[in-house]
Scaffold this active site. Structure first.
Site, short mmCIF file in Angstrom:
data_model
loop_
_atom_site.label_atom_id
_atom_site.label_comp_id
_atom_site.label_asym_id
_atom_site.label_seq_id
_atom_site.Cartn_x
_atom_site.Cartn_y
_atom_site.Cartn_z
N ASP A 207 -5.74 -3.84 17.92
CA ASP A 207 -4.44 -3.24 18.21
C ASP A 207 -4.38 -1.88 17.53
OD1 ASP A 207 -1.89 -2.92 19.21
OD2 ASP A 207 -0.92 -4.17 17.69
N LEU B 210 0.85 -1.19 0.00
CA LEU B 210 0.00 0.00 0.00
C LEU B 210 0.88 1.24 0.00
CD1 LEU B 210 -2.72 -0.95 2.67
CD2 LEU B 210 -2.81 -1.25 0.18
#
Length: 280
Positions: free
Chosen positions: A189, A89
């Protein structure tokens, strides 16, 4: 670890022309690969079976059905090392307000029970994600108590900490005995290192430790190390209004993340753990 050409050639990728280490967290080795003109992100966990990344793949697929995440490409084991290859990405900049809306969309996905489809191991702690009808039972017995046991085994627990921990657990149980929680899809998380914006500004979440649980569990993590602006919470609240008294409840969820760091990285996190426990 340094990946050899022989190791790389065993990947189910053809035409790998380059690879180098990149930053990717404290648990796994991380690399950028270039193959057939495309870039990939690869995680490696030495001395583990191919199933090590099953939980992350399941979380990426669940969250990726709602908002942008990296897409799993290949998973397996080479020379005793587990690996996971994801699409790369490219990062840019974006709106914290839109990021907050994306997280709220994720939290709007529900299940009937708390937990997840598979378990996971973080360092020395094995996380039991078995389905549970009770959020109190899940959080106390499948999250907090294994952490405290690991901290005790590492010599990082004390009688004072245990007394205040029990008091915190009692208050947690009393509160949720009369306040219901809808099992919601959580990242698990959600610190600033686990979100990014794509080149076109689209928010994306990476490195999940997904479960279905209380959305405030995720929101607590956003407050531990910073990196989330007021606009993030405004965007979140535009889809899921924040309940009254939220700030008073976040500490028993912050404890989970800080105690995990106490176990993994040592007493440098002891003061932060004690600051929370002193409030109970």
């Amino acid at each position: 670890m340094k990946l050899s050409k022989q190791w790389i050639q065993q990947l189910p990728l053809t035409g790998v022309t380059a690879w180098h280490a990149v930053s990717g967290g404290d648990i796994n080795e991380a690399y950028q690969l270039t193959a057939a003109g495309r870039r990939y992100f690869m995680k490696v966990q030495p001395n583990h079976s191919a199933t090590y990344f099953d939980h992350e793949v399941s979380g990426l697929k669940a969250i990726g059905a709602v908002i942008t995440t990296p897409k799993p490409q290949y998973q397996g084991q080479i020379d005793g090392d587990a690996y996971l290859v994801l699409n790369w990405l490219d990062s840019g900049s974006g709106s914290q307000y839109v990021l907050g809306q994306a997280v709220a969309m994720m939290h709007s996905q529900h299940q009937q029970r708390f937990g997840f489809v598979d378990n996971h191991e973080t360092g020395k702690i094995k996380k039991d994600n078995s389905w549970n009808d009770s959020w109190v039972d899940f959080y106390l017995h499948q999250r907090l108590e294994p952490e405290v046991a690991a901290a005790s085994e590492a010599g990082r627990w004390s009688r004072w900490r245990q007394e205040h921990f029990r008091a915190m657990c009692d208050q947690f149980g009393q509160y949720y005995a009369v306040h219901s929680v809808v099992p919601s899809l959580l990242h698990g998380d959600l610190w600033a290192g686990n979100y990014l914006f794509l080149a076109d500004g689209t928010p994306a979440l990476i490195d999940p430790d997904a479960i279905y649980g209380d959305p405030e569990f995720d929101l607590a993590m956003t407050t531990v190390f910073g990196g989330f602006e007021p606009a993030f919470y405004q965007g979140y609240a535009s889809i899921l209004p924040l309940d009254d008294g939220l700030n008073d409840r976040l500490s028993w969820y912050r404890f989970y993340y800080l105690c995990m760091h106490l176990v993994l990285f040592g007493e440098m996190y002891g003061g932060a753990v004690d600051n929370i426990l002193a409030g109970f």
